[in-house]
Design a protein around this motif. Sequence first.
Motif, PDB file in Angstrom:
ATOM      1  N   VAL A   1      -3.632  -9.541  28.136  1.00 29.50           N
ATOM      2  CA  VAL A   1      -3.146  -9.500  29.728  1.00 29.50           C
ATOM      3  C   VAL A   1      -3.875  -8.268  30.315  1.00 29.50           C
ATOM      4  O   VAL A   1      -4.621  -8.328  31.151  1.00 29.50           O
ATOM      5  N   VAL A   2      -4.077  -7.180  29.306  1.00 27.85           N
ATOM      6  CA  VAL A   2      -5.053  -6.056  29.614  1.00 27.85           C
ATOM      7  C   VAL A   2      -6.047  -5.719  28.531  1.00 27.85           C
ATOM      8  O   VAL A   2      -5.590  -5.583  27.589  1.00 27.85           O
ATOM      9  N   ASP A   3      -7.082  -5.701  29.110  1.00 23.92           N
ATOM     10  CA  ASP A   3      -8.095  -5.475  28.226  1.00 23.92           C
ATOM     11  C   ASP A   3      -8.852  -4.154  28.458  1.00 23.92           C
ATOM     12  O   ASP A   3      -9.729  -3.996  29.573  1.00 23.92           O
TER      13      ASP A   3
ATOM     14  N   ALA B   1      12.252   0.490  39.042  1.00 24.32           N
ATOM     15  CA  ALA B   1      12.367  -0.304  40.460  1.00 24.32           C
ATOM     16  C   ALA B   1      11.272  -1.458  40.582  1.00 24.32           C
ATOM     17  O   ALA B   1      11.482  -2.039  41.336  1.00 24.32           O
ATOM     18  N   GLY B   2      10.299  -1.130  39.906  1.00 23.02           N
ATOM     19  CA  GLY B   2       9.051  -2.142  39.985  1.00 23.02           C
ATOM     20  C   GLY B   2       9.326  -3.634  39.507  1.00 23.02           C
ATOM     21  O   GLY B   2      10.349  -3.854  38.773  1.00 23.02           O
ATOM     22  N   HIS B   3       8.331  -4.453  40.025  1.00 24.15           N
ATOM     23  CA  HIS B   3       8.516  -5.801  39.384  1.00 24.15           C
ATOM     24  C   HIS B   3       8.179  -5.883  37.782  1.00 24.15           C
ATOM     25  O   HIS B   3       7.042  -5.297  37.652  1.00 24.15           O
ATOM     26  N   PHE B   4       8.772  -6.756  37.103  1.00 23.15           N
ATOM     27  CA  PHE B   4       8.529  -6.762  35.733  1.00 23.15           C
ATOM     28  C   PHE B   4       7.233  -7.273  35.687  1.00 23.15           C
ATOM     29  O   PHE B   4       6.725  -6.954  34.388  1.00 23.15           O
ATOM     30  N   SER B   5       6.501  -8.203  36.077  1.00 26.21           N
ATOM     31  CA  SER B   5       5.058  -8.554  36.127  1.00 26.21           C
ATOM     32  C   SER B   5       4.282  -7.262  35.912  1.00 26.21           C
ATOM     33  O   SER B   5       3.376  -6.993  34.914  1.00 26.21           O
ATOM     34  N   TYR B   6       4.080  -6.486  37.096  1.00 30.50           N
ATOM     35  CA  TYR B   6       3.154  -5.460  36.828  1.00 30.50           C
ATOM     36  C   TYR B   6       3.587  -4.212  36.266  1.00 30.50           C
ATOM     37  O   TYR B   6       2.786  -3.513  35.615  1.00 30.50           O
ATOM     38  N   ARG B   7       4.758  -4.150  35.847  1.00 38.54           N
ATOM     39  CA  ARG B   7       5.411  -3.329  34.732  1.00 38.54           C
ATOM     40  C   ARG B   7       4.758  -3.362  33.518  1.00 38.54           C
ATOM     41  O   ARG B   7       4.489  -2.510  32.797  1.00 38.54           O
ATOM     42  N   ASN B   8       4.699  -4.628  33.073  1.00 37.07           N
ATOM     43  CA  ASN B   8       4.116  -5.066  31.766  1.00 37.07           C
ATOM     44  C   ASN B   8       2.572  -4.736  31.938  1.00 37.07           C
ATOM     45  O   ASN B   8       2.056  -4.118  31.138  1.00 37.07           O
ATOM     46  N   VAL B   9       1.956  -4.798  33.031  1.00 38.69           N
ATOM     47  CA  VAL B   9       0.443  -4.370  33.058  1.00 38.69           C
ATOM     48  C   VAL B   9       0.289  -2.885  33.106  1.00 38.69           C
ATOM     49  O   VAL B   9      -0.467  -2.516  32.421  1.00 38.69           O
TER      50      VAL B   9
END
Length: 525
Positions: free
Chosen positions: A304-306, A484-492
């Motif tokens: 997901v992140v490199d 409070a953030g969206h789980f998608s960008y929290r993971n990023v």
Amino acid sequence: MSDVRQNPTAFPENMNTTEVYAIHGADPEVLAYAMAKYSRSALSMKESLKEISTQRAEQFLNTFYFAYGHRSIADLAHVAFAIERLSLLAAIALVDEQRWDGQERSTRYQDFKKSGWYTPALGEKTAEYTAAAEKLFIAYDRIGKQMLETLKEAIPQPAEMKDDAYVRTLKARAFDVARYLLPLATNTSLGQIVNARTLEGQIARLLGSEFAEIRQLGEKLREAASGPAWNVHADEARVLCQEISSVDGICGDRAMSVLGREVKVSPTLVKYTQPSAYEASTKQELRAAAAELMQGAAIEPAPVVDLVDDSEGLEVELAASLLYPHCHYSYRQIRNVVTGLSAAQRDGIVALGAKHRGRHDELTRAFSSGHGFGFDILMDIGGFRDMHRHRKCVQLIQEFTDVHGYDIPECPGQPTLADAGLEVEYREAMEASFAAYRALRDSGLPEAEQSAQYLLPLGTRVRALFKMDFAEALYISELRSGVAGHFSYRNVAWQMYRAVTERHPSLASYFRTVDIDEPIDLLKR
């Protein structure tokens, strides 16, 4: 030699008294001219604005902006626009500016089921396109409603929490899941405040787009900047002028000439704006170069992140960065191929990036190389739109496609689609949208490849390269990992933090990130 202090007129009094005042009511181009005069005149701003007319401002800008290329003057003219009923796809293109301020409709706090969608010119394929879009909106509405009910069952309402606050908070959580099904065709609205130089470049870029909607958007922006602006006080001014005229006709006419005059926010600075031939030609040649270089190789798996490094040197980074937006390979895969080229071959790729550059063209964004951190991120389009707001980064974005598949929305500690009995329906909706995308893409219609992208949902994965310094990496990691953030960008954001601290362990203590695996209170926003 005489002492100037003996001459009372040699220097004005109160040399150490600073005056600060806000300015209101000046047309953007007139104000830009007045500010630019600081470099050429000793007049105060008040004196300059009293002296300047719209016509004089236009003459000045024609001379210094267009003839002499003093483009920094346009930085001083800021213009506000409302841009309504454009597709999400067009909105992403519109806001892709490093010098941009604005806000867009939120998919978290607004229900988009009645927003409608953009339909390209598809002729006999219109019915199929419409059916595919309708199916996504039906799934969006149903999954959003069912997720809300599932959340209510799983998360009891605290006694001290009001009903509306409870429902509103859980609705936002439900929308966070449902938004994955919104197609890029979905209509949205946004407001932007940009300076005239950014506006000029924005319009030129939009006018050169491969998408008809985006080209039309560029034309409408140019028209809005060149034509009369909407005046929030127009109705009040008209009534007031009528009242004055009823007492004194001459005074009424004078009042109308001042209060009712048309204001054109940037008629001079954008009037010659044309499609960017430099960007269009460069894109075409780099796309061909990327295809030739990669020779149809399979896309290698990537995280997901490199966090990529550019220890191979600036020339390798420049060549890889120039190719990256024009294919669907990871940065690491492209760089590995570029590293194996001869110096002359790499130089040839870099030369393509500047080959068509005109006298006043800025180099393409890919030339912004040499940053300490480069994150190659593969995430859902919805989450990318949130990350896209980080304009201190250099962002290189690949085109939307189905080749990377789609994400399944899943938040740690929150009921899943499977828990709600919706996972099969979700997958079927995504697969159907991909099938409709491929059918339209391969239809042979004009701009079929572009038109098909409107049917890709926000859950579709997109690849983008974010280049930044350490401070920005820390800022994004801290901000976007918050509960409070969206789980998608929290993971990023969490993966960004992990990548940096694994490479630089001594810097870990400076981060104030939130572990995304820790339980969170879903009623806190």
